[in-house]
Write an enzyme that holds these catalytic residues in place. Structure first.
Site, PDB file in Angstrom:
ATOM      1  N   TYR A 108      18.616   7.158 -18.763  1.00  0.00           N
ATOM      2  CA  TYR A 108      19.637   7.916 -18.035  1.00  0.00           C
ATOM      3  C   TYR A 108      20.412   8.804 -19.014  1.00  0.00           C
ATOM      4  O   TYR A 108      20.695   9.967 -18.725  1.00  0.00           O
ATOM      5  CB  TYR A 108      20.601   6.966 -17.328  1.00  0.00           C
ATOM      6  N   ASN A 119      17.694  10.213  -4.805  1.00  0.00           N
ATOM      7  CA  ASN A 119      16.417  10.912  -4.863  1.00  0.00           C
ATOM      8  C   ASN A 119      15.695  10.809  -3.520  1.00  0.00           C
ATOM      9  O   ASN A 119      15.318   9.715  -3.109  1.00  0.00           O
ATOM     10  CB  ASN A 119      15.560  10.293  -5.976  1.00  0.00           C
ATOM     11  N   CYS A 139      11.691   8.665 -10.129  1.00  0.00           N
ATOM     12  CA  CYS A 139      12.884   7.922 -10.534  1.00  0.00           C
ATOM     13  C   CYS A 139      12.544   6.613 -11.230  1.00  0.00           C
ATOM     14  O   CYS A 139      13.335   6.108 -12.032  1.00  0.00           O
ATOM     15  CB  CYS A 139      13.779   7.665  -9.321  1.00  0.00           C
ATOM     16  N   HIS A 140      11.356   6.057 -10.956  1.00  0.00           N
ATOM     17  CA  HIS A 140      10.978   4.794 -11.588  1.00  0.00           C
ATOM     18  C   HIS A 140      10.739   4.949 -13.088  1.00  0.00           C
ATOM     19  O   HIS A 140      10.713   3.950 -13.809  1.00  0.00           O
ATOM     20  CB  HIS A 140       9.730   4.216 -10.909  1.00  0.00           C
ATOM     21  N   GLU A 162       1.276   2.483 -14.192  1.00  0.00           N
ATOM     22  CA  GLU A 162       1.028   3.594 -15.106  1.00  0.00           C
ATOM     23  C   GLU A 162       0.795   3.126 -16.540  1.00  0.00           C
ATOM     24  O   GLU A 162       0.752   3.938 -17.467  1.00  0.00           O
ATOM     25  CB  GLU A 162       2.213   4.565 -15.059  1.00  0.00           C
TER      26      GLU A 162
END
Length: 202
Positions: free
Chosen positions: A115, A138, A146-147, A175
């Site tokens: 952030y 979002n 956002c993750h 991912e």
């Protein structure tokens, strides 16, 4: 995730299946307006998607939205997907949030930022909390990833989706990003007893 109401914009929505469960997508003539990740059931997903706009009606997706849906289906099947080509309609989103979304959208598959890092990149050092608030509003998770935005020190941070931080952690694991707990990949982002997830990041 919430989004400011756009009473003069006609939106359409469509539900589609993924390995994660039933997702919902909404769009205007300008682009995708919202993405709803799975709730406990398909009907709950539909209710939540429709509740966010009084001007939303079910419709057959046009070609650009069908392409976005196909990309999302591949993503949840574990394929590396770049959503940069998906057109979004972020009407009603303020300039700071829009800037943060642009920065978050630049994070590719398996990349993360904090952030605080996004706040500094936006020219607002010290605004990490405001970045978290932007993530919390979002309207199009995954497409605006956002993750991939973490707390300082690569801590998972908050996540107000169903399943909480575990949902965020497992999206990252999809991912190839592991934060030390050995979180499993798909199928299923959450244990069966907990249901499926939606993204409401803060």
């Amino acid at each position: 995730m919430s989004q400011p109401n756009k009473p003069n914009v006609q939106e359409h929505y469509h539900l589609f299946g993924t390995r994660l469960g039933a997702c919902g997508i909404a769009w205007s003539e300008r682009g995708v307006t919202r993405l709803q990740l799975p709730e406990r059931s398909q009907s709950a997903t539909k209710r939540r998607l429709r509740a966010r706009s009084a001007n939303t009606g079910a419709s057959v997706p046009p070609a650009p939205v069908r392409e976005a849906i196909a990309m999302l289906e591949r993503y949840f099947a574990g394929e590396r997907v770049d959503f940069a080509s998906v057109a979004l309609d972020l009407g009603g989103v303020g300039p700071f949030h829009r800037r943060i979304y642009d920065l978050a959208r630049s994070l590719g598959w398996g990349q993360t930022a904090s952030y605080g890092e996004l706040a500094r990149q936006a020219g607002s050092p010290g605004a990490a909390r405001a970045v978290g608030q932007a993530m919390g509003h979002n309207p199009v998770p995954i497409i605006i990833p956002c993750h991939r935005v973490l707390a300082s020190g690569r801590r998972i941070g908050g996540f107000s989706a169903f399943g909480g931080a575990l949902t965020k952690e497992r999206l990252l694991a999809l991912e190839g990003v592991y934060l030390g707990s050995g979180t499993p990949l798909l199928p299923g982002l959450l244990p069966a007893a907990q249901g499926t997830a939606r993204c409401d990041d803060r």
